[in-house]
Design an enzyme around this catalytic site. Structure first.
Site, mmCIF file in Angstrom:
data_model
loop_
_atom_site.group_PDB
_atom_site.id
_atom_site.type_symbol
_atom_site.label_atom_id
_atom_site.label_comp_id
_atom_site.label_asym_id
_atom_site.label_seq_id
_atom_site.Cartn_x
_atom_site.Cartn_y
_atom_site.Cartn_z
ATOM 1 N N ASP A 288 95.498 11.447 32.655
ATOM 2 C CA ASP A 288 96.094 11.837 33.534
ATOM 3 C C ASP A 288 96.790 11.251 34.178
ATOM 4 O OD1 ASP A 288 96.618 14.174 34.820
ATOM 5 O OD2 ASP A 288 94.392 14.274 35.624
ATOM 6 N N GLU A 320 103.166 15.837 40.791
ATOM 7 C CA GLU A 320 102.479 17.098 40.347
ATOM 8 C C GLU A 320 100.771 17.469 40.662
ATOM 9 O OE1 GLU A 320 99.089 18.820 36.587
ATOM 10 O OE2 GLU A 320 99.409 17.128 37.723
ATOM 11 N N GLU A 321 100.370 15.786 40.999
ATOM 12 C CA GLU A 321 98.497 15.968 41.093
ATOM 13 C C GLU A 321 98.294 16.666 42.591
ATOM 14 O OE1 GLU A 321 96.593 15.533 39.567
ATOM 15 O OE2 GLU A 321 97.163 14.146 38.070
ATOM 16 N N HIS A 449 90.277 12.359 37.353
ATOM 17 C CA HIS A 449 90.837 12.504 38.931
ATOM 18 C C HIS A 449 89.848 10.598 39.078
ATOM 19 C CE1 HIS A 449 93.204 15.530 39.643
ATOM 20 N NE2 HIS A 449 93.714 15.226 38.998
#
Length: 502
Positions: A288, A320-321, A449
């Protein structure tokens, strides 16, 4: 060996390009299958893995992270941009803003002057990262559901149409519900709110406010999160004058999206292919979303010599996160005429989860779950991806447009979207285990994550298959957009979708 291989590739491209040049518009698209098969052969999982190894090395050299605002992100950006420049693409480093620091200097104020003062950090909390501000104005409810329904259903503030009767300069009173907090904040800002109060929805477990970082500041006004009781009380007397004050220091930083487009192709017909390049702060982000970034990078490198009919634009999104900031700011800043030129957007976020499922974004809402169908043309993108997996005898399932990735801003302005996802923190079902293998009852990505999202967290089979699927769809749309219907601007969605759910 390399020279012989390149000679062979060049010969095949030349053989395909000649009839393309001679073909009439009516039959030019017939070559998309040949180019797709050629590109799929050239995009190899081993080469995609080399890019993942490079991203891992970058993280290792920069504190174990590639997050927005870190040297690890800057090095990732430079790696991708350099590769694309060397391949002959027109590369732009597109600047975007993000929150670099935020400090609350004093407790916030929320009061009905002369009548009632609410307790800060008890009845309400400042939304991080709220800008500073001190405003006294009438409070105006926005599409409230009072009394609340037994389960969360409120769409207060989720649509720009919710603010049709809103008076600019008023303080927006918005109810928590089924879309992201940041979506409500953005829409209130667009409507001209001078301050924003979001209150909890009212069901058991959704009554009290709490501290929350929503990563959104661009409304430019003070904003707080309040208990249901506070919002319910303010809503009971429309037009109440309220004072709202936030004393905070907001510091912004700059990152860059990497945008690369083919030199050739019709600039009025743009095919966009995107993946986010940043990780979360605690890890290197190899699945990710190194996986999506590496796959579209290798696709771009291998199609550098293709005589594309439609211009292809590859996007590697920053931040994006922390709220889809890269893609959201990119889309927001595009003039309408430029948005209209983007005929499809393909998004690839997490395409190699270790306990993977092949999930295709549900463009037509045939699954009947969650968010509605994408803009017209999204169903056709889903069908095109389905055809690839069907052609290999591989199972696939749908996945909802839930607003957690960079397709969100494109859908919001009516651009047909689709893509592939192999799962995040969700739990794999027994039915999916029967279709794809792996382990039921376990997350698709147990390192989602986390610091353990390294190169050891990538499923090589999923990476190879999805890299081929990305190459296939990119090549087909590069030569043939005939399946995508003409844009109906009136049907464009009016919602800003962001990653952190409300």
């Amino acid at each position: 060996m390399r020279f012989s291989l390149m000679k062979g590739v060049t010969a095949v491209i030349a053989a395909l390009a000649l009839p393309l040049a001679l073909a009439s518009p009516a039959n030019a698209g017939s070559l998309d299958d040949g180019f797709a098969k050629l590109l799929v052969k050239q995009v190899k999982g081993t080469n995609v893995t080399k890019h993942l190894n490079a991203l891992q090395a970058i993280a290792n050299a920069n504190g174990g992270t590639r997050a927005a605002g870190t040297p690890g992100y800057d090095a990732s950006r430079d790696y991708v941009a350099d590769k694309l420049r060397e391949a002959g693409y027109k590369v732009t480093l597109d600047p975007i803003d993000f929150v670099e620091g935020w400090t609350e200097n004093n407790p916030p104020t929320l009061e009905i002057p002369g009548q009632k003062t609410y307790a800060p950090n008890e009845d309400f909390f400042t939304f991080q990262p709220s800008p500073a501000g001190d405003v006294t104005a009438q409070v105006q409810g926005v599409d409230l559901t009072l009394p609340p329904t037994p389960t969360p259903t409120s769409t207060s503030g989720c649509e720009t149409s919710d603010f049709a009767g809103f008076v600019p300069g008023n303080i927006a009173l918005i109810q928590r519900g089924t879309c992201a907090f940041a979506a409500k904040i953005r829409n209130a800002g667009f409507a001209g709110a001078s301050g924003i109060i979001v209150f909890n929805e009212g069901q058991p477990g959704r009554t009290d406010a709490f501290p929350l970082d929503i990563g959104e500041w661009r409304a430019g006004v003070p904003m707080v999160f309040a208990d249901f009781a506070v919002g319910n009380e303010l809503a009971a007397t429309p037009g109440t004058t309220v004072r709202l004050k936030v004393d905070a220091t907001l510091q912004l930083g700059t990152n860059h999206n990497v945008i690369a487009e083919t030199r050739g192709g019709d600039p009025g017909k743009v095919v966009m292919v995107g993946a986010h390049l940043d990780s979360v702060p605690v890890g290197p982000g190899i699945n990710d979303n190194g996986s999506g970034s590496a796959a579209i990078l290798e696709t771009a490198l291998q199609m550098k010599n293709f005589p594309v009919k439609n211009k292809v634009r590859f996007a590697f999104w920053a931040a994006e996160e922390i709220g889809l900031l890269g893609s959201d700011q990119y889309v927001e800043e595009l003039p309408q005429a430029q948005r209209d030129r983007i005929k499809v957007y393909l998004n690839f976020d997490m395409v190699a989860s270790p306990n993977y499922a092949y999930k295709l974004y549900d463009g037509d809402d045939s699954d009947g779950e969650g968010s509605p169908a994408g803009p017209p043309g999204s169903a056709q993108i889903e069908k095109q991806l389905e055809a690839f997996f069907d052609g290999r005898g591989l199972a696939h399932v749908g996945t909802d447009f839930d607003g957690r990735s960079d397709y969100g801003p494109f859908i919001a302005v009516g651009i047909p979207s689709g893509g592939i996802f192999t799962g995040a923190e969700g739990i794999k079902t027994a039915e999916e285990a029967a279709l794809f293998g792996g382990t039921a009852g376990v997350a698709y990505d147990v390192c989602y994550h986390q610091a353990c999202d390294t190169t050891a967290n990538v499923n090589a089979t999923a990476l190879d298959v999805n890299a081929d699927a990305i190459a296939d769809s990119t090549a087909r749309y590069a030569f043939n957009l005939g399946s995508i219907p003409a844009r109906d601007d009136a049907a464009a969605a009016a919602r800003i979708a962001v990653k952190s759910a409300g």
